[in-house]
Design an enzyme around this catalytic site. Structure first.
Site: not given
Ligand SMILES: Cc1ncc(C[n+]2csc(CCOP(=O)(O)OP(=O)(O)O)c2C)c(N)n1
Ligand SMILES: [Mg+2]
Length: 629
Positions: A368, A435
């Site tokens: 990322e 998540h």
């Protein structure tokens, strides 16, 4: 610089004494229209690119004619005029920017190389690994130049890395590696010339380790007590400037009698340029421009919304907005894990490769930070970028690039960073702590970012298109639970919703629920269950900037406010709204402002636990308290 420092006439200074050949030799070898990304010791890059010394001096003194209006120090600036992109203090994040810059060159078929510096110390940062890996996988024409000067502050190389030579790491990345004498100007110049020429025609990265030595302290205040004297003795014989001078004398390019004159000329030039900067008046703070310059001014696009609408799910509206953006801006690139043929974890970019090609719909390695850095590099070199986080939770791996690089660049040196980060966020799907987060507050408190959080399909499309259009970094939250659970009419074609504009979902008189994201749907469900109450629902839609006028208007009208957020309670965005209303609407309120938020815990996976965690579990009870106060 050392004299000025002793006289207290300049601030912090990172000396490059002993390392001049690397900065100067490499900058000479690069073409003038090719980007160089230097570090804190690389004065030679700036002087070789002929930046007037007075401007550099003004930069170091925090004067207006410097590069940052007094906002950042030393070499922490970039300049498109000289094709130099300066570092942020964090060192490693610099490396991935070079990937994006080089990618922009490759995509626009410009035969350019890009040169980025790092110290040997910063090669220990994960950013080094990510940037080199991306460049290797994507065949990007980047020279990663390590200045190995023996120390990272006080830390010698044997406490920094275990391999014999740093250049050996090139093998692991599948790229060419070279190690050279960094104190030999000609060797640096010829090596970079050769490598750059090669990669211009045949794009690929190279790792170049330049061996050198830091002859001063890390910065002057920190001293050199930790460096054994024999190292100074050995390396002083290899001084790059003295040796090059001797070489020129030996070759009869220079005559000894010219030397004093040459040196006097330089001294006089430096002194007069220095005086220019000192004579420049000090900056007078201007409140308005300080605040305004955090963002590039943007104009909301004029457009005629289409009368033709189609009923779309939230997820399809996002795809529609993305597709529309890709059609409108041929310089827009989307990057993310598994987004190409696979279509992304949620299939939002399914079919995009067929429509727009693999150059613009790019699968990325799992990194990322590196990819957000590459997105910034694309933006620096004329492109627009969207980065899809596979889950919003993973954005923590790219946090420095967002909070320190994307967010602060426009304020620091007036360069806009046209990047959208897509954030599939939120709970309700039993996905557990990593998540499910609604982590908007990580970003709403960082000036320089814009943050949006649509709750309906049409807004999802309109805010996404507006985010793509906006030249500033925008964090775009999309709620996973809403992807396939709601549908709505979405205008076809170009459709924009202005950032910073809330929407009154329903009017009411007795109380206001101020909310966003999934909270809007909880509020609607609540009012549907209580048709006898007159509740106003405000959907913020944007959190930065946020619609103070709409929120104040509603608070004044109803006198009772509940702020509903899916995020955990403490330091959530709702606290900001509550504080604002307490300050500006106190006299209109008939009850304390109440917050209904999720528990101050991580998000549990089990359905019953998750239900208990979520703010929705306390909505009835909090509303009752508000209405009965
Ligand atoms: C992320 C981060 N950690 C720590 C620091 C503090 N720091 C600044 S420069 C430096 C040493 C860097 O060493 P190296 O990369 O070898 O570059 P050199 O100073 O030797 O040129 C350190 C530890 C920082 N700026 N950023
Ligand atoms: Mg070092």
């Amino acid at each position: 610089m050392l004299i000025l420092l002793r006289q207290g006439r300049i601030g912090k200074w990172f000396s490059g004494i002993g390392q001049e050949a690397i900065a100067v030799g490499s900058a000479l070898a690069m073409n003038i229209d090719e980007y160089i990304l230097p570090m804190h010791r690389n004065l030679g890059v700036f002087t070789t690119r002929d930046i007037p010394l007075s401007r550099l001096m003004a930069q170091w003194q925090g004067k207006a004619s410097g590069f940052t209006k007094g906002r950042d120090r030393s070499f922490h600036f970039g300049t498109q005029e000289y094709k130099i992109i300066g570092m942020i203090s964090h060192l490693g994040p610099q490396l991935a920017l070079a990937d994006g810059i080089a990618l922009a060159d490759v995509l626009s078929k410009r035969k350019n190389a890009t040169l980025v510096f790092t110290g040997e110390g910063a090669t220990s940062e994960g950013d080094f690994h990510e940037a080199l890996n991306i460049a290797a996988v994507w065949n990007l024409p980047v020279i990663f130049l390590i200045e190995n000067n023996g120390y990272g502050l006080s830390t010698p190389i044997n406490e920094q890395y275990k391999c014999k030579n740093l250049v050996d790491k090139a093998i692991g990345y599948g790229m060419e590696g070279r190690q050279i004498d960094g104190n030999n100007l000609l060797e640096v110049y010829h090596t970079i010339s050769e490598l750059a020429a090669d990669m211009r025609n045949n794009p690929h990265p190279v790792l170049l380790e330049c061996m050198t030595f830091r002859m001063r302290g890390h910065e002057e205040a920190s001293g050199t007590k930790y460096v054994p004297q024999h190292l100074f003795d050995e390396w002083s014989k290899k001084d790059p400037v003295a040796n090059f001078e001797q070489f020129l004398l030996d070759e009869r390019v220079l005559r000894p009698e010219w030397l004093p004159r040459l040196k006097n000329e330089f001294t006089a030039l430096i002194e007069s340029e220095l005086e220019k900067a000192f004579n420049e008046p000090d900056i007078i703070p201007n409140l308005e421009s300080e605040v305004q310059d955090m963002y590039k001014l943007s104009n909301f696009p004029t457009f005629q919304p289409s009368n033709i609408t189609a009923t779309k799910r939230y997820i399809d509206a996002i795809s529609d907005g993305l597709r529309q953006g890709m059609r409108k801006y041929t310089n827009l690139v989307i990057m993310g894990q598994d987004i190409a043929e696979y279509g992304g974890a949620f299939k939002i970019t399914q079919g995009f490769v067929e429509g727009f090609g693999r150059d613009r719909v790019r699968n990325t390695p799992i990194c990322e930070s590196g990819i957000i850095g590459a997105a910034m590099g694309l933006a620096l070199n004329g492109y627009k970028a969207i980065v899809e986080m596979q889950f919003a939770d993973f954005v923590s791996c790219g946090f420095t690039q967002i909070a320190n690089n994307l967010a602060k660049t426009h304020y620091r040196w007036a360069q806009s960073v046209d990047v959208v980060i897509r954030m599939p966020a939120g709970a309700g799907t039993g996905a557990g702590p990593f998540h499910s987060q609604s982590n908007e507050a990580w970003f709403t408190k960082t000036p320089g970012l814009k943050v949006v959080y649509p709750a309906f399909p049409a807004d999802a499309k309109g805010l996404l298109m507006a985010a793509i259009d906006d030249p500033n970094p925008v964090i775009y939250f999309e709620h996973k639970y809403l992807y396939r659970s709601i549908s709505g009419d979405v205008p076809e074609g170009d459709y924009y919703v202005e950032l910073g504009e809330a929407k009154i979902i329903q009017e009411g008189k007795t109380a206001s629920i101020i909310t966003y994201g999934l909270g809007v749907h909880w509020a609607i469900e609540y009012t549907a269950k209580h048709p006898d109450f007159s509740i106003e629902i405000i959907d913020l839609r944007s959190l930065q900037p946020w619609d103070k006028e709409a929120v104040e208007g509603s608070a004044k009208k109803t006198g009772r406010v509940l702020i509903l957020q899916e995020d955990t309670l403490t330091s959530g965005f709702g606290g900001e709204i509550a504080a604002h209303l307490a300050e500006h609407c106190f006299k209109y309120l008939d009850a304390p402002i109440m917050r209904c938020a999720s528990l101050d815990t991580a998000i549990p996976m089990n359905k019953a636990l998750e239900d208990q965690f979520l703010a929705k579990a306390r909505l009835e009870e909090t509303m009752e308290r508000l209405l009965n106060y």
